[in-house]
Motif scaffolding. Structure first.
Motif, PDB file in Angstrom:
ATOM      1  N   ASP A  26       0.791  -1.177   0.043  1.00  0.00           N
ATOM      2  CA  ASP A  26      -0.008  -0.033   0.172  1.00  0.00           C
ATOM      3  C   ASP A  26       0.814   1.324   0.100  1.00  0.00           C
ATOM      4  O   ASP A  26       0.439   2.252  -0.612  1.00  0.00           O
ATOM      5  CB  ASP A  26      -0.898  -0.013   1.351  1.00  0.00           C
ATOM      6  CG  ASP A  26      -2.059  -0.956   1.021  1.00  0.00           C
ATOM      7  OD1 ASP A  26      -2.204  -1.636   0.056  1.00  0.00           O
ATOM      8  OD2 ASP A  26      -2.942  -1.161   2.023  1.00  0.00           O
ATOM      9  N   VAL A  83     -11.250   0.691  -6.518  1.00  0.00           N
ATOM     10  CA  VAL A  83     -11.036  -0.478  -5.764  1.00  0.00           C
ATOM     11  C   VAL A  83     -10.711  -0.457  -4.271  1.00  0.00           C
ATOM     12  O   VAL A  83     -11.320  -1.289  -3.384  1.00  0.00           O
ATOM     13  CB  VAL A  83      -9.566  -1.202  -6.149  1.00  0.00           C
ATOM     14  CG1 VAL A  83      -8.868  -1.967  -5.293  1.00  0.00           C
ATOM     15  CG2 VAL A  83      -9.574  -1.709  -7.756  1.00  0.00           C
ATOM     16  N   ASN A  84     -10.246   0.819  -3.739  1.00  0.00           N
ATOM     17  CA  ASN A  84     -10.091   0.922  -2.505  1.00  0.00           C
ATOM     18  C   ASN A  84     -11.625   1.235  -1.609  1.00  0.00           C
ATOM     19  O   ASN A  84     -11.739   0.772  -0.735  1.00  0.00           O
ATOM     20  CB  ASN A  84      -9.222   2.199  -2.275  1.00  0.00           C
ATOM     21  CG  ASN A  84      -7.749   1.716  -2.364  1.00  0.00           C
ATOM     22  OD1 ASN A  84      -7.287   1.020  -1.290  1.00  0.00           O
ATOM     23  ND2 ASN A  84      -7.096   2.020  -3.403  1.00  0.00           N
ATOM     24  N   VAL A 118     -13.343  -3.229 -12.280  1.00  0.00           N
ATOM     25  CA  VAL A 118     -13.168  -3.243 -10.796  1.00  0.00           C
ATOM     26  C   VAL A 118     -13.797  -4.187 -10.056  1.00  0.00           C
ATOM     27  O   VAL A 118     -13.402  -5.321  -9.348  1.00  0.00           O
ATOM     28  CB  VAL A 118     -13.076  -2.010  -9.972  1.00  0.00           C
ATOM     29  CG1 VAL A 118     -13.231  -2.058  -8.569  1.00  0.00           C
ATOM     30  CG2 VAL A 118     -11.995  -1.090 -10.555  1.00  0.00           C
ATOM     31  N   ILE A 123      -5.112   7.011  -0.159  1.00  0.00           N
ATOM     32  CA  ILE A 123      -4.740   6.788  -1.576  1.00  0.00           C
ATOM     33  C   ILE A 123      -6.082   7.493  -2.380  1.00  0.00           C
ATOM     34  O   ILE A 123      -5.669   8.145  -3.367  1.00  0.00           O
ATOM     35  CB  ILE A 123      -4.719   5.280  -1.828  1.00  0.00           C
ATOM     36  CG1 ILE A 123      -3.231   4.881  -1.426  1.00  0.00           C
ATOM     37  CG2 ILE A 123      -4.735   5.331  -3.581  1.00  0.00           C
ATOM     38  CD1 ILE A 123      -3.070   3.523  -1.809  1.00  0.00           C
ATOM     39  N   CYS A 124      -7.257   7.165  -1.864  1.00  0.00           N
ATOM     40  CA  CYS A 124      -8.438   8.005  -2.439  1.00  0.00           C
ATOM     41  C   CYS A 124      -8.371   9.391  -2.575  1.00  0.00           C
ATOM     42  O   CYS A 124      -8.644  10.035  -3.476  1.00  0.00           O
ATOM     43  CB  CYS A 124      -9.829   7.378  -1.936  1.00  0.00           C
ATOM     44  SG  CYS A 124     -10.094   5.797  -1.928  1.00  0.00           S
ATOM     45  N   GLN A 149      -5.296   5.349 -12.088  1.00  0.00           N
ATOM     46  CA  GLN A 149      -5.286   5.824 -10.813  1.00  0.00           C
ATOM     47  C   GLN A 149      -7.098   5.954 -10.281  1.00  0.00           C
ATOM     48  O   GLN A 149      -7.335   5.500  -9.053  1.00  0.00           O
ATOM     49  CB  GLN A 149      -4.983   7.331 -10.508  1.00  0.00           C
ATOM     50  CG  GLN A 149      -3.505   7.475 -10.737  1.00  0.00           C
ATOM     51  CD  GLN A 149      -3.106   8.931 -10.323  1.00  0.00           C
ATOM     52  OE1 GLN A 149      -3.933   9.993  -9.965  1.00  0.00           O
ATOM     53  NE2 GLN A 149      -1.667   9.166 -10.507  1.00  0.00           N
ATOM     54  N   GLN A 208      -7.801   2.454  -9.080  1.00  0.00           N
ATOM     55  CA  GLN A 208      -7.340   2.238  -7.747  1.00  0.00           C
ATOM     56  C   GLN A 208      -8.082   2.864  -6.697  1.00  0.00           C
ATOM     57  O   GLN A 208      -8.369   2.379  -5.857  1.00  0.00           O
ATOM     58  CB  GLN A 208      -5.700   2.962  -7.794  1.00  0.00           C
ATOM     59  CG  GLN A 208      -5.099   2.490  -6.690  1.00  0.00           C
ATOM     60  CD  GLN A 208      -3.493   2.888  -6.751  1.00  0.00           C
ATOM     61  OE1 GLN A 208      -3.492   3.800  -7.457  1.00  0.00           O
ATOM     62  NE2 GLN A 208      -2.896   2.258  -6.038  1.00  0.00           N
ATOM     63  N   GLU A 259       2.146   1.693  -3.238  1.00  0.00           N
ATOM     64  CA  GLU A 259       1.158   2.336  -4.256  1.00  0.00           C
ATOM     65  C   GLU A 259       0.705   3.844  -4.040  1.00  0.00           C
ATOM     66  O   GLU A 259       0.545   4.711  -4.929  1.00  0.00           O
ATOM     67  CB  GLU A 259      -0.147   1.712  -4.005  1.00  0.00           C
ATOM     68  CG  GLU A 259      -0.161  -0.034  -4.591  1.00  0.00           C
ATOM     69  CD  GLU A 259      -0.024  -0.075  -6.146  1.00  0.00           C
ATOM     70  OE1 GLU A 259      -0.528   1.041  -6.600  1.00  0.00           O
ATOM     71  OE2 GLU A 259       0.795  -1.046  -6.408  1.00  0.00           O
ATOM     72  N   TYR A 260       0.860   4.235  -2.682  1.00  0.00           N
ATOM     73  CA  TYR A 260       0.566   5.651  -2.483  1.00  0.00           C
ATOM     74  C   TYR A 260       1.735   6.527  -2.808  1.00  0.00           C
ATOM     75  O   TYR A 260       1.615   7.727  -3.404  1.00  0.00           O
ATOM     76  CB  TYR A 260       0.563   5.913  -0.743  1.00  0.00           C
ATOM     77  CG  TYR A 260       0.221   7.417  -0.246  1.00  0.00           C
ATOM     78  CD1 TYR A 260      -1.126   7.848  -0.244  1.00  0.00           C
ATOM     79  CD2 TYR A 260       1.096   7.937   0.140  1.00  0.00           C
ATOM     80  CE1 TYR A 260      -1.473   9.037   0.007  1.00  0.00           C
ATOM     81  CE2 TYR A 260       0.805   9.272   0.490  1.00  0.00           C
ATOM     82  CZ  TYR A 260      -0.284   9.789   0.432  1.00  0.00           C
ATOM     83  OH  TYR A 260      -0.774  11.034   1.122  1.00  0.00           O
TER      84      TYR A 260
END
Length: 752
Positions: free
Chosen positions: A582, A645-646, A610, A718-719, A639, A642, A585-586
């Motif tokens: 994670d 997904v989160n 997704v 991340i969002c 992005q 992603q 990814e961030y």
């Protein structure tokens, strides 16, 4: 009615010279007589001097209240009416009364006309005399190289015209102390040239009268004042304003002052420049002297000649000085332009001091003081600077007597009696101060200027008696700053302010480059950390998981306690591996987004792709993901994937036990503060959260729930980062019945 005089009796009770009401003495000098008439068609007499009765051979009661024409011939009455109607107050006219000829002048105050009569003939100058006088003046002006030479020519010519024993051109300083600037005199009398007289010798109200009445004469200092009479109407006697009267009786204090000097008669002509009293032409005679009206006018013409030259000559001198300073300033600016740090170059600082002819300078930049030549110490300047700032409402301040206003300056008055200060932008930290040393001079006073009125408190006021040379050594006073010097200093201060601003920009640019290099190194180090996280950290964790799995598979060879510890160890390793993933990814969001081109992305396609990743979770929990006609937005595809997904993973992680997860994703168009957005809402029916944490929830590593729920606390961070990369924002809304996340994508108009 009864006839009364209006002699001002208050003069006997005044406490200082500047309180004396000299414009209303209620009396005149005896070399003429005075009549004041009203503005009615008959011009009735309101006031007359007591000597009218002798000259006109009439009693005051037969004059006061009667038309003025009762005492004039028909022709003189017609002439007077024309004179008053047209207000020809700058000229005179002749009339005959009881066989005697008089010159008549007049002036008006409020609704009263005051007529002053002086005996004729006058001994007038001829046209030839006036032409020759003007011709001599023009020749002298052309030959004179300075204002002082012009003044000397005027003094000589005025004495030639009038015949006075002494003629002085008297010049005032800014505090109205006087100086004898030029002098023409008899050879056998003492010279006053260069002598100074304190401002108290000519008090404020006297200077005001010199502005109103440009010519004053005293024929004989030993005269007996003639009272002015009027009728007592029972309503109280009204004083007559005699500010413009030539015959006005003079202050007894001034008469005594002249007697103490040994003067018998005077003529004074005002010199006005820019509506201010610049000085006087002061004529003294050591015996009584009557100067005819037209001779006085010829002398007054000399005053007009001089005032026409004062401004011209002073401007010429200032222009010459300004030219010299402009050359200095131009050379200085060229040197400054070539220097990276001119404050570190003594030669340039010396030239800065020279711009306004100062003895020293302090340039303050960012609180650091650079000194050149003769100045106070750094500590003394630091003490002075806050006071200067408080005194400079417009950013500047100057004085030639600093210690009079800032008493600590007495300690360094010898080197800094005068200062000229300008702020250079940053009020507290940037400025420039020029210093001028104490002038090395002695002032020659005509008598001790501190000894004026009687030192005996009970005695009446007494003017100075001594006019012998009295010398005073100048202390804590510098030469005054001239207008061109002030202007040159202001111009340089303005240019230095721009120079300082440019220097600040260069320093900021240098700091920016250093910061950029530091960031570049930091990014390189982060890249190394990513590589370490990808390889060096994940590899040991993978081995830990493998060995743990092997131990757990051979469980019959280990005790239950060991197997429990190994199981916990495996879970921790798995969680740590997910945390590293994670984090990587961030970090990719910061690196990737600036270099990725935005594309048109259909969110329906993104969410469908997704959702396929969560098919297993959906089968196990019988969950549903409902998608309602999502918009197309500009963004970075991976992005955005992603992001969803989160959000969807969050809904599965925080689902309620024994509850079928329901996830709904829908869209709407909204406008907030005139900005149009595509609003996408992702909501679920999970455990939710308290709205008190709706901001905190997006912080990195922030977990609101216990370890019973999986997660590293990075997903929502991340969002938020994804939405920021897309110039939008994410809002969390919590409740006990689930969580809702609102995504705001700004609508970007298509380029035509």
């Amino acid at each position: 009615m009864r006839v009364v005089d209006i002699v001002n009796k208050e003069n006997q009770s005044i406490e200082s010279c500047d309180q004396e009401p000299i414009h209303i003495p209620g009396a005149i000098q005896p070399h003429g007589f005075l009549i004041t008439v009203d503005s009615s068609p008959q011009h009735r007499v309101r006031y007359c001097s007591a000597n009218c009765m002798d000259i006109l051979n009439r009693k005051a009661i037969s004059i006061l209240g009667k038309p003025v024409c009762d005492m004039l011939s028909a022709d003189d009455c017609t002439r007077l009416e024309y004179y008053l109607t047209n207000e020809l107050f700058d000229t005179s006219f002749a009339c005959t009364i009881t066989g005697a000829e008089f010159n008549v002048t007049a002036h008006k105050v409020d609704d009263l006309y005051t007529l002053e009569f002086e005996q004729y003939p006058d001994g007038s100058l001829t046209v030839t005399d006036q032409f020759n006088q003007t011709k001599r003046f023009v020749r002298n002006i052309q030959q004179a190289e300075s204002l002082q030479e012009v003044c000397q020519s005027i003094a000589d010519e005025t004495r030639s015209i009038t015949g006075y024993d002494r003629v002085m051109i008297y010049r005032f300083d800014k505090d109205y102390n006087g100086e004898v600037f030029a002098e023409s005199k008899r050879d056998d009398i003492q010279s006053f040239l260069g002598h100074h007289y304190p401002h108290t010798d000519i008090p404020v109200q006297a200077r005001e009268l010199y502005l109103k009445n440009l010519l004053r004469i005293i024929v004989d200092v030993h005269y007996m004042p003639v009272p002015v009479l009027t009728l007592d109407n029972g309503a109280g006697t009204q004083q007559l304003d005699m500010s413009h009267a030539i015959l006005r009786s003079v202050s007894p204090l001034h008469i005594e002052y002249l007697k103490n000097m040994g003067v018998g008669a005077t003529l004074t002509i005002s010199l006005i420049e820019n509506k201010k009293l610049w000085g006087l032409i002061a004529c003294h005679h050591y015996a009584p002297k009557q100067v005819p009206f037209y001779t006085r006018l010829a002398a007054q013409l000399q005053g007009h000649f001089l005032t026409s030259q004062i401004s011209v000559r002073e401007s010429a001198a200032e222009n010459e000085l300004a030219g010299i300073l402009d050359v200095r300033l131009d050379r200085l600016l060229k040197n400054i332009a070539k220097s990276d740090n001119f404050l570190a170059q003594p030669d340039i600082l010396h030239r800065i001091a020279d711009i306004p002819n100062a003895n020293g300078v302090a340039v303050i930049r960012n609180g650091i003081i650079a000194l050149s030549r003769s100045t106070p110490t750094q500590e003394q300047i630091k003490e002075l600077l806050p006071w200067l700032i408080s005194q400079s409402a417009d950013g500047s301040y100057s004085t030639d007597a600093l210690s009079q206003h800032f008493h600590p300056a007495l300690a360094y008055g010898r080197i800094a009696s005068g200062i000229l200060y300008h702020n250079l932008g940053n009020t507290d930290k940037d400025g420039i101060i020029w210093f001028r040393s104490e002038m090395d001079a002695t002032i020659n006073w005509a008598g001790n200027p501190t000894k004026g009125d009687s030192e005996d408190p009970g005695a009446r006021l007494t003017p100075r008696k001594s006019f012998e040379l009295w010398q005073e050594k100048v202390k804590n006073l510098s030469i005054d700053w001239k207008t061109p010097e002030r202007n040159a200093a202001a111009k340089l201060a303005h240019l230095l302010q721009g120079q300082f601003y440019s220097m600040y920009l260069k320093e900021e640019e240098k700091r920016y480059i250093q910061l950029t290099n530091s960031l570049k190194k930091a990014n390189e180090e982060l890249a190394n950390i990513n590589w370490i996280g990808t390889h060096d950290l994940k590899e040991p964790l993978r081995k830990i998981q493998i060995f743990a799995s092997r131990i757990l598979r051979s469980g019959n060879e280990a005790s239950p306690t060991i197997l429990d510890f190994v199981g916990r160890m495996q879970k921790s390793a798995t969680r740590m591996q997910q945390l590293i993933t994670d984090l990587l990814e961030y970090s990719k969001l910061n690196i990737s987004s600036p270099n990725e081109a935005f594309k048109q992305v259909n969110l329906n396609d993104v969410v469908q792709d997704v959702a396929r990743q969560f098919e297993t979770d959906m089968e196990e929990t019988k969950a549903s993901i409902k998608v309602l006609n999502l918009p197309t937005v500009k963004g970075i595809p991976f992005q955005l994937a992603q992001l969803f997904v989160n959000l969807i993973d969050n809904s599965f992680k925080f689902a309620k036990k024994d509850n079928i997860p329901e996830i709904e994703i829908k869209a709407a168009d909204v406008t907030i503060e005139n900005i149009h957005y595509n609003k996408v809402t992702v909501s679920d029916n999970g455990i939710g959260f308290s709205n008190a944490h709706n901001e905190k929830i997006f912080d990195v590593f922030q977990r609101l729930h216990s370890d019973d729920f999986q997660g590293t606390g990075i997903g929502l961070a991340i969002c938020k980062k994804v939405m920021e990369n897309h110039l939008g924002k994410i809002v969390a809304i919590g409740s006990t019945n689930g969580a809702t996340f609102e995504l705001y994508f700004p609508v970007i108009k298509k380029e035509s």
